[in-house]
Design an enzyme around this catalytic site. Structure first.
Site, PDB file in Angstrom:
ATOM      1  N   GLY A   1      -0.279  -5.503   0.421  1.00  0.00           N
ATOM      2  CA  GLY A   1      -1.299  -5.513  -0.308  1.00  0.00           C
ATOM      3  C   GLY A   1      -1.132  -6.227  -1.472  1.00  0.00           C
TER       4      GLY A   1
ATOM      5  CD  GLU B   1      -0.235  -6.299   5.094  1.00  0.00           C
ATOM      6  OE1 GLU B   1      -0.961  -6.440   4.012  1.00  0.00           O
ATOM      7  OE2 GLU B   1       0.476  -7.386   5.710  1.00  0.00           O
TER       8      GLU B   1
ATOM      9  CB  ALA C   1      -0.830  -0.004   1.203  1.00  0.00           C
TER      10      ALA C   1
ATOM     11  CD  GLU D   1      -3.874  -8.231   2.344  1.00  0.00           C
ATOM     12  OE1 GLU D   1      -4.619  -8.416   3.106  1.00  0.00           O
ATOM     13  OE2 GLU D   1      -3.644  -6.801   2.219  1.00  0.00           O
TER      14      GLU D   1
END
Length: 250
Positions: A99, A122, A59, A102
């Protein structure tokens, strides 16, 4: 930022947001839309790849906050991605972090270049994964490994994740494009309706359990039996033997 092209029946979604494909609201919206547009244009499989040095380094940390975690409601984003009715393949290389990991986990299959560095990092920011990594790692590798991967925030080599069942295939970096496209083309040539049924049954089994998947099977089988590809498959089997059918995706 996100580019869509078609290679025969494969929709190729390319991440291209320099320098590292950092994720923000606009990125996620375009990513979801690209996959939906691929299906609308007739794609029978989707390949997700990057044309940068990294697949996705996570991110955009500067944009994170309690009111802007990732693209509004994460559940809505995940629902859009997992509602894609055709098989999806992620081809990952370089940094595949947070992310970015993910995004790969929302795909049905993951092909990794052997030098990739992959991690749910994270926790190093005091965060939990915002786009479903915890629960998807539980589904792929089991709860103990999901805790390990997300609580420790380590970076993993693809060979270790392949052993754990998180990654489907590891190839030399030089073979990543060819291997991932070959897999996507194989899926695109399959009985698209039946593959969509398999996708939905797997999702139900993971989220609701085997009994719920059993109960859903009858309705899903009705969809399969109504497809023209069933007739193509059975006729080819009787005439020429197994593996000879040419499916058209309907």
């Amino acid at each position: 930022m996100i580019h869509l092209r078609h290679d025969q029946a494969v929709g190729v979604v390319t991440l291209s947001h320099p320098p590292h494909n950092l994720i923000g609201d606009e990125f996620i919206e375009r990513y979801c839309t690209a996959q939906e547009d691929a299906v609308a244009a007739g794609a029978r499989a989707i390949l997700v790849r990057s044309d940068l040095r990294h697949f996705c380094a996570g991110a955009d940390v500067a944009a994170l906050g309690p009111d802007n975690g990732t693209a509004g409601d994460p559940a809505a984003v995940l629902q859009r991605l997992e509602s894609i009715p055709v098989p999806t393949v992620a081809a990952i290389h370089g940094a595949v972090l947070g992310g970015g990991f993910e995004l790969a986990l929302t795909c049905d299959m993951i092909v990794a270049g052997e030098s990739a560095q992959v991690g749910a990092v994270e926790v190093t920011l005091g965060l939990v994964p915002l786009l479903g990594a915890v629960q998807r790692l539980v589904a792929r590798a089991g709860p103990a490994r999901a805790r390990e991967i997300t609580m420790l925030g380590r970076r993993y080599r693809p060979a270790e994740l392949e052993r754990l069942g998180v990654v489907n295939l590891v190839v030399p970096d030089s073979d990543l494009e060819t291997a991932s496209m070959s897999l996507a083309r194989q899926l695109a040539a399959g009985p698209t309706v039946a593959l969509g049924v398999i996708k939905r049954i797997v999702n139900i089994a993971v989220s609701q359990g085997t009994r719920a998947a059993d109960l859903a099977l009858s309705d899903e089988l009705a969809t399969m039996w109504a497809s023209n590809d069933v007739g193509r498959g059975t006729r080819a089997m009787l005439a020429d033997g197994p593996g000879t059918a040419v499916f058209e995706g309907n």
